[in-house]
Design a protein around this motif. Structure first.
Motif, PDB file in Angstrom:
ATOM      1  N   VAL A  75       0.834  -1.202   0.000  1.00 17.19           N
ATOM      2  CA  VAL A  75       0.000   0.000   0.000  1.00 17.19           C
ATOM      3  C   VAL A  75       0.866   1.249   0.000  1.00 17.19           C
ATOM      4  CG1 VAL A  75      -1.693   1.325   1.330  1.00 17.19           C
ATOM      5  CG2 VAL A  75      -1.956  -1.141   1.106  1.00 17.19           C
ATOM      6  N   ILE A  76       1.958   1.209   0.718  1.00 15.91           N
ATOM      7  CA  ILE A  76       2.852   2.370   0.810  1.00 15.91           C
ATOM      8  C   ILE A  76       3.727   2.496  -0.436  1.00 15.91           C
ATOM      9  CG2 ILE A  76       4.790   3.363   2.077  1.00 15.91           C
ATOM     10  CD1 ILE A  76       3.612   2.084   4.612  1.00 15.91           C
ATOM     11  N   ALA A  77       4.252   1.360  -0.924  1.00 18.34           N
ATOM     12  CA  ALA A  77       5.241   1.385  -2.005  1.00 18.34           C
ATOM     13  C   ALA A  77       4.649   1.697  -3.373  1.00 18.34           C
ATOM     14  CB  ALA A  77       5.968   0.046  -2.053  1.00 18.34           C
ATOM     15  N   ALA A  78       3.373   1.381  -3.586  1.00 22.28           N
ATOM     16  CA  ALA A  78       2.722   1.605  -4.886  1.00 22.28           C
ATOM     17  C   ALA A  78       3.499   0.943  -6.013  1.00 22.28           C
ATOM     18  CB  ALA A  78       2.557   3.102  -5.140  1.00 22.28           C
ATOM     19  N   ASP A  79       3.796  -0.337  -5.850  1.00 25.25           N
ATOM     20  CA  ASP A  79       4.560  -1.102  -6.832  1.00 25.25           C
ATOM     21  C   ASP A  79       3.713  -1.381  -8.071  1.00 25.25           C
ATOM     22  OD1 ASP A  79       6.311  -2.767  -8.146  1.00 25.25           O
ATOM     23  OD2 ASP A  79       5.888  -4.509  -6.893  1.00 25.25           O
ATOM     24  N   ASN A  80       4.207  -1.014  -9.236  1.00 24.95           N
ATOM     25  CA  ASN A  80       3.455  -1.243 -10.474  1.00 24.95           C
ATOM     26  C   ASN A  80       4.124  -2.259 -11.398  1.00 24.95           C
ATOM     27  OD1 ASN A  80       5.601   0.109 -11.608  1.00 24.95           O
ATOM     28  ND2 ASN A  80       4.430   1.877 -12.302  1.00 24.95           N
ATOM     29  N   SER A  81       5.091  -3.011 -10.896  1.00 25.08           N
ATOM     30  CA  SER A  81       5.823  -3.957 -11.742  1.00 25.08           C
ATOM     31  C   SER A  81       4.913  -5.075 -12.263  1.00 25.08           C
ATOM     32  CB  SER A  81       7.010  -4.553 -10.979  1.00 25.08           C
ATOM     33  OG  SER A  81       6.583  -5.215  -9.789  1.00 25.08           O
ATOM     34  N   ASN A  82       3.974  -5.559 -11.425  1.00 26.04           N
ATOM     35  CA  ASN A  82       3.051  -6.599 -11.899  1.00 26.04           C
ATOM     36  C   ASN A  82       2.165  -6.083 -13.034  1.00 26.04           C
ATOM     37  OD1 ASN A  82       4.089  -8.360 -10.058  1.00 26.04           O
ATOM     38  ND2 ASN A  82       2.280  -8.455  -8.741  1.00 26.04           N
ATOM     39  N   ARG A  83       1.710  -4.830 -12.900  1.00 26.05           N
ATOM     40  CA  ARG A  83       0.878  -4.254 -13.967  1.00 26.05           C
ATOM     41  C   ARG A  83       1.677  -4.129 -15.261  1.00 26.05           C
ATOM     42  NH1 ARG A  83      -0.063   1.258 -15.507  1.00 26.05           N
ATOM     43  NH2 ARG A  83       0.893   1.984 -13.573  1.00 26.05           N
ATOM     44  N   ARG A  84       2.919  -3.691 -15.163  1.00 33.34           N
ATOM     45  CA  ARG A  84       3.745  -3.560 -16.365  1.00 33.34           C
ATOM     46  C   ARG A  84       3.944  -4.914 -17.039  1.00 33.34           C
ATOM     47  NH1 ARG A  84       2.786   1.476 -17.614  1.00 33.34           N
ATOM     48  NH2 ARG A  84       3.619   2.987 -16.128  1.00 33.34           N
ATOM     49  N   THR A  85       4.119  -5.952 -16.225  1.00 32.37           N
ATOM     50  CA  THR A  85       4.256  -7.297 -16.790  1.00 32.37           C
ATOM     51  C   THR A  85       2.984  -7.705 -17.517  1.00 32.37           C
ATOM     52  OG1 THR A  85       5.825  -7.989 -15.078  1.00 32.37           O
ATOM     53  CG2 THR A  85       4.641  -9.736 -16.251  1.00 32.37           C
ATOM     54  N   TRP A  86       1.819  -7.462 -16.878  1.00 29.01           N
ATOM     55  CA  TRP A  86       0.546  -7.812 -17.503  1.00 29.01           C
ATOM     56  C   TRP A  86       0.304  -7.012 -18.779  1.00 29.01           C
ATOM     57  CZ3 TRP A  86      -1.910 -12.065 -17.140  1.00 29.01           C
ATOM     58  CH2 TRP A  86      -1.932 -12.795 -15.954  1.00 29.01           C
ATOM     59  N   GLU A  87       0.729  -5.762 -18.826  1.00 31.24           N
ATOM     60  CA  GLU A  87       0.594  -4.984 -20.057  1.00 31.24           C
ATOM     61  C   GLU A  87       1.288  -5.683 -21.221  1.00 31.24           C
ATOM     62  OE1 GLU A  87       0.566  -0.505 -17.990  1.00 31.24           O
ATOM     63  OE2 GLU A  87       2.203  -1.146 -19.300  1.00 31.24           O
ATOM     64  N   GLN A  88       2.512  -6.153 -20.971  1.00 32.06           N
ATOM     65  CA  GLN A  88       3.280  -6.812 -22.022  1.00 32.06           C
ATOM     66  C   GLN A  88       2.683  -8.170 -22.380  1.00 32.06           C
ATOM     67  OE1 GLN A  88       7.369  -6.948 -20.676  1.00 32.06           O
ATOM     68  NE2 GLN A  88       7.385  -4.777 -20.165  1.00 32.06           N
ATOM     69  N   VAL A  89       2.343  -8.950 -21.356  1.00 23.29           N
ATOM     70  CA  VAL A  89       1.807 -10.298 -21.584  1.00 23.29           C
ATOM     71  C   VAL A  89       0.481 -10.232 -22.336  1.00 23.29           C
ATOM     72  CG1 VAL A  89       0.833 -12.338 -20.426  1.00 23.29           C
ATOM     73  CG2 VAL A  89       3.002 -11.350 -19.638  1.00 23.29           C
ATOM     74  N   LEU A  90      -0.412  -9.348 -21.902  1.00 26.91           N
ATOM     75  CA  LEU A  90      -1.731  -9.262 -22.521  1.00 26.91           C
ATOM     76  C   LEU A  90      -1.661  -8.681 -23.931  1.00 26.91           C
ATOM     77  CD1 LEU A  90      -3.842  -8.080 -19.457  1.00 26.91           C
ATOM     78  CD2 LEU A  90      -3.833 -10.335 -20.510  1.00 26.91           C
ATOM     79  N   SER A  91      -0.749  -7.754 -24.168  1.00 33.82           N
ATOM     80  CA  SER A  91      -0.584  -7.215 -25.512  1.00 33.82           C
ATOM     81  C   SER A  91      -0.261  -8.322 -26.500  1.00 33.82           C
ATOM     82  CB  SER A  91       0.516  -6.152 -25.539  1.00 33.82           C
ATOM     83  OG  SER A  91       0.142  -5.011 -24.793  1.00 33.82           O
ATOM     84  N   VAL A  92       0.592  -9.254 -26.089  1.00 31.05           N
ATOM     85  CA  VAL A  92       0.957 -10.385 -26.939  1.00 31.05           C
ATOM     86  C   VAL A  92      -0.193 -11.382 -27.041  1.00 31.05           C
ATOM     87  CG1 VAL A  92       2.495 -12.377 -27.167  1.00 31.05           C
ATOM     88  CG2 VAL A  92       3.419 -10.143 -26.491  1.00 31.05           C
ATOM     89  N   GLU A  93      -0.785 -11.731 -25.887  1.00 31.74           N
ATOM     90  CA  GLU A  93      -1.797 -12.799 -25.853  1.00 31.74           C
ATOM     91  C   GLU A  93      -3.080 -12.395 -26.576  1.00 31.74           C
ATOM     92  OE1 GLU A  93      -2.998 -16.569 -25.286  1.00 31.74           O
ATOM     93  OE2 GLU A  93      -1.039 -15.778 -24.686  1.00 31.74           O
TER      94      GLU A  93
END
Length: 362
Positions: A75-93
């Motif tokens: 909640v504090i860190a606001a990590d967006n690395s998982n979202r960035r991964t999903w952007e790439q994966v879903l763009s391909v899929e």
């Protein structure tokens, strides 16, 4: 500035535009998926993102919840690395599934239009390249409801866009958890609905079409063993009689003006993570339809509403295929008609003034 002619001109303009506007049927694919904080690890996604062979979605919206673990650090860190991964994966899929479904009829590709994240809630919007010139004024906003609006562990990411001359809003939401917290969920809904604002003060319900994709967290009010028995007997309609969201909607407390397609699939929560087995933990949570897709707008047609059986989480994803009409108006013709209407109104006003003057002189 006050324009005394505006009410009359606007009324006449709407009448004239109705005669010259063009309407196109748009097809959309909507999905909501609570990821239970689990990052993508290369699992096959074919069944989840498979496209029908007879309908190419013009745009695809995917709402995630718990795209990261909802612990204090996240909640504090606001990590967006998982979202960035999903952007790439879903763009391909997505493009892979498009080519698989349409083969030599596949023309062009899908592109990521925009994405945004509020801690665990994320919204990813894809569109076929043929639609991109018609999309404009895309804006994404975030709204917190956790800890009375202080924390982003619950809340929404909402997208506003104009498709030709039709306004569309898509809301990815995660409402309050807990079997008995119906009032809190209702409150979260109303807080998001009234508090989320786009440019020029536009709210969610101000749009021509609005879609909610979310872990809305409404539960089934039955003992767990009773609910599981009904599921084993495929008695979904009997189970739905105890669905909190359906009951709240029927009493007018939430989602007034919204609709949901009829549910024929089993509850989507809670499973032992990565399996098809409902919760075997000590809590033995009641299987429930926490994951829902709601919609409002004129003549929306739901083509399909279903859950997929992919095993990435303790939830199952829910998807909907829908179609609706968007309005397109020639901007130059609109300006010309507006000028003509104002000129006509000025002549009418001048005629009335002249007539009164003539009568007065007699």
């Amino acid at each position: 500035l006050y324009d005394p002619y505006e009410p009359v001109v606007v009324s006449r303009l709407e009448h004239e535009l109705a005669k010259i506007s063009r309407k196109d049927m748009i097809h959309v694919m909507l999905c909501t998926y609570n990821m239970h904080g689990r990052p993508y690890s290369g699992e096959p996604l074919e069944s989840w993102l498979a496209m029908p062979r007879n309908m190419r979605p013009d745009f695809i919206a995917i709402g995630f919840q718990e795209i990261v673990n909802l612990d204090v650090q996240s909640v504090i860190a606001a990590d967006n690395s998982n979202r960035r991964t999903w952007e790439q994966v879903l763009s391909v899929e997505i493009n892979k599934q498009y080519r698989k479904a349409f083969a030599d009829r596949a023309d062009g590709e899908y592109a990521l239009v925009s994405s945004e994240q509020l801690v665990g809630v994320a919204l990813l919007l894809f569109a076929h390249e043929s639609l991109l010139p018609r999309l404009h004024n895309v804006q994404m906003v975030k709204y917190k409801t956790g800890l009375a609006g202080m924390a982003g562990n619950k809340g929404c990411v909402a997208a506003h866009m104009m498709l030709d001359d039709t306004s569309i809003c898509i809301v990815a939401a995660h409402l309050a958890a807990g079997q008995g917290n119906v009032a809190e969920r209702n409150s979260d809904f109303h807080t998001i609905r009234t508090g989320t604002r786009f440019r020029r003060g536009m709210h969610i319900d101000d749009h021509d079409y609005a879609f909610w994709l979310g872990d809305l967290n409404y539960r089934v009010d039955l003992p767990s063993d009773h609910a599981r028995k009904l599921i084993s007997q495929r008695q979904m309609q009997s189970l739905m009689m105890y669905d909190q969201l359906s009951l709240q909607m029927a009493s007018g407390k939430v989602f007034r003006g919204y609709s949901e397609a009829e549910i024929h699939f089993p509850p989507t929560y809670k499973f032992d993570a990565g399996t098809d087995i409902y919760d075997t933990s000590e809590k033995m949570r009641v299987p429930s339809w926490t994951d829902r897709i709601m919609y409002r707008g004129k003549d929306v047609r739901v083509l399909s509403y279903y859950r997929d059986e992919i095993r990435l989480s303790d939830h199952k994803p829910v998807l909907a295929m829908m179609e609706f009409e968007v309005l397109s108006i020639d901007k130059g013709l609109r300006r010309q008609i507006t000028r003509d209407l104002y000129a006509q109104r000025h002549k009418e006003e001048a005629g009335l003034t002249g007539s009164k003057t003539s009568k007065g002189s007699k």
